[in-house]
Design an enzyme around this catalytic site. Sequence first.
Site, PDB file in Angstrom:
ATOM      1  N   GLN A 140       0.837  -1.199   0.000  1.00 21.58           N
ATOM      2  CA  GLN A 140       0.000   0.000   0.000  1.00 21.58           C
ATOM      3  C   GLN A 140       0.873   1.251   0.000  1.00 21.58           C
ATOM      4  O   GLN A 140       0.633   2.196  -0.760  1.00 21.58           O
ATOM      5  CB  GLN A 140      -0.904  -0.016   1.252  1.00 21.58           C
ATOM      6  CG  GLN A 140      -1.832   1.161   1.354  1.00 21.58           C
ATOM      7  CD  GLN A 140      -2.915   1.148   0.279  1.00 21.58           C
ATOM      8  OE1 GLN A 140      -3.626   0.173   0.135  1.00 21.58           O
ATOM      9  NE2 GLN A 140      -3.027   2.230  -0.476  1.00 21.58           N
ATOM     10  N   ASP A 232      -7.217   6.555   7.389  1.00 17.99           N
ATOM     11  CA  ASP A 232      -7.597   5.139   7.265  1.00 17.99           C
ATOM     12  C   ASP A 232      -8.659   4.866   8.329  1.00 17.99           C
ATOM     13  O   ASP A 232      -8.879   5.696   9.234  1.00 17.99           O
ATOM     14  CB  ASP A 232      -6.345   4.263   7.465  1.00 17.99           C
ATOM     15  CG  ASP A 232      -6.624   2.764   7.314  1.00 17.99           C
ATOM     16  OD1 ASP A 232      -7.644   2.401   6.689  1.00 17.99           O
ATOM     17  OD2 ASP A 232      -5.818   1.946   7.825  1.00 17.99           O
ATOM     18  N   ARG A 300      -1.940   0.565  -6.854  1.00 19.77           N
ATOM     19  CA  ARG A 300      -1.580  -0.731  -6.264  1.00 19.77           C
ATOM     20  C   ARG A 300      -1.122  -1.688  -7.361  1.00 19.77           C
ATOM     21  O   ARG A 300      -0.163  -2.433  -7.207  1.00 19.77           O
ATOM     22  CB  ARG A 300      -2.788  -1.335  -5.520  1.00 19.77           C
ATOM     23  CG  ARG A 300      -3.218  -0.591  -4.268  1.00 19.77           C
ATOM     24  CD  ARG A 300      -2.192  -0.711  -3.157  1.00 19.77           C
ATOM     25  NE  ARG A 300      -1.902  -2.099  -2.826  1.00 19.77           N
ATOM     26  CZ  ARG A 300      -2.644  -2.864  -2.008  1.00 19.77           C
ATOM     27  NH1 ARG A 300      -3.696  -2.344  -1.390  1.00 19.77           N
ATOM     28  NH2 ARG A 300      -2.303  -4.118  -1.757  1.00 19.77           N
TER      29      ARG A 300
HETATM   30  N1  NVA Z   1      -5.912  -0.580   8.549  1.00 21.01           N
HETATM   31  C1  NVA Z   1      -6.821  -1.297   7.698  1.00 21.01           C
HETATM   32  C2  NVA Z   1      -6.336  -1.307   6.287  1.00 21.01           C
HETATM   33  C3  NVA Z   1      -7.229  -2.014   5.296  1.00 21.01           C
HETATM   34  C4  NVA Z   1      -6.662  -2.021   3.915  1.00 21.01           C
HETATM   35  C5  NVA Z   1      -6.980  -2.719   8.212  1.00 21.01           C
HETATM   36  O1  NVA Z   1      -5.965  -3.326   8.578  1.00 21.01           O
HETATM   37  O2  NVA Z   1      -8.113  -3.205   8.268  1.00 21.01           O
HETATM   38  N1   CP Z   2      -6.266  -1.094   0.594  1.00 23.58           N
HETATM   39  C1   CP Z   2      -6.393  -2.420   0.593  1.00 23.58           C
HETATM   40  O1   CP Z   2      -5.471  -3.161   0.926  1.00 23.58           O
HETATM   41  O2   CP Z   2      -7.606  -2.850   0.163  1.00 23.58           O
HETATM   42  P1   CP Z   2      -8.192  -4.324   0.285  1.00 23.58           P
HETATM   43  O3   CP Z   2      -8.399  -4.593   1.751  1.00 23.58           O
HETATM   44  O4   CP Z   2      -9.475  -4.288  -0.476  1.00 23.58           O
HETATM   45  O5   CP Z   2      -7.206  -5.293  -0.309  1.00 23.58           O
END
Ligand code: NVA
Ligand code: CP
Length: 315
Positions: A140, A232, A300
Amino acid sequence: MQSAASCLTDLAGRDLLSCADLSAEQTEALLSLAADFKQGRRRVDLGGRALGLIVLKASTRTRVSFSVAMGRLGGQVIDLDPAVSQVGRGEPVADTARVLSRFVDALAIRTFAQAEVEDYAHWASIPVINALTDLEHPCQALADYLTLKEGFGELRGLTLSYVGDGNNVAHSLMLCGALLGVNVRVGCPAGYEPDAAILKRSQSLAASRGAVVEVLHEPVAAVRGAQALYTDVWASMGQEDEKESRQQAFAGWCLNEELLAEADPRAIVLHCLPAYRGLEISAGVMEGSASRVFDQAENRLHAQQALLAALLGGL
Ligand code: NVA
Ligand code: CP
């Protein structure tokens, strides 16, 4: 200093478990290669080599972008869906990793504990890629800094302000930003700071690149004058039980129009997605003219294409 080409060929056969596994030169070279793939200036043929995908948490972007990236590189993906493979029934990592090393050429793993991807890397004889753990999300961060570079050309000296939970995404942004000479400010309520060891590591990497990584506890101070505002979710995957308590703790930390007005007038807005409009980001900012979240999601694909080409020895 190594040439961009030779620092990337050095990555063949290596793992990417943390952003700190890359040197500053390798990180910069991966971003350049990703831009080359995106612009169609570069082609690599992996000759049918295979990536095994082990995804133990939900995923849309990671799953699809890895699959499409391998397809564009002339490779293939084997999805080891835990519901239909022995991975979900508890076959030991030591056995799974050694067996899969006989069939596929790399593994991308999304799981909870960072120790689990480290365990896979220990037992596998092929590259292991961290596709998100509770500690880091390095793929990411590569896409995020590619997006920032598209916006501003030169990364060194820019400031990226991350507002919200000091989580996996924040950790990778801190380490990767430090390597790239980007100042990273993490703004969060007390008690939700990033991991202390990652903060220390990123501060020492940043110092060697003339940049600063810092943690602040006041939203306006955190975003003032920044060229990128990033947020986030407040409750990551695995923290579902804390959703309500976190919503209370993060009150006042929504990335909204008032906060955006404190940033550099050229600032772009980033979010790794999925997003909760009205919680960590307002609908207006998410859909507004500063938002680059869909370019970021697209990146990505290009960033991972560069990473896979390098780790799988295609360069
Ligand atoms: N911080 C979030 C990112 C998702 C792409 C998680 O770990 O759920
Ligand atoms: N940002 C990200 O990793 O998205 P996903 O959880 O959909 O893979």
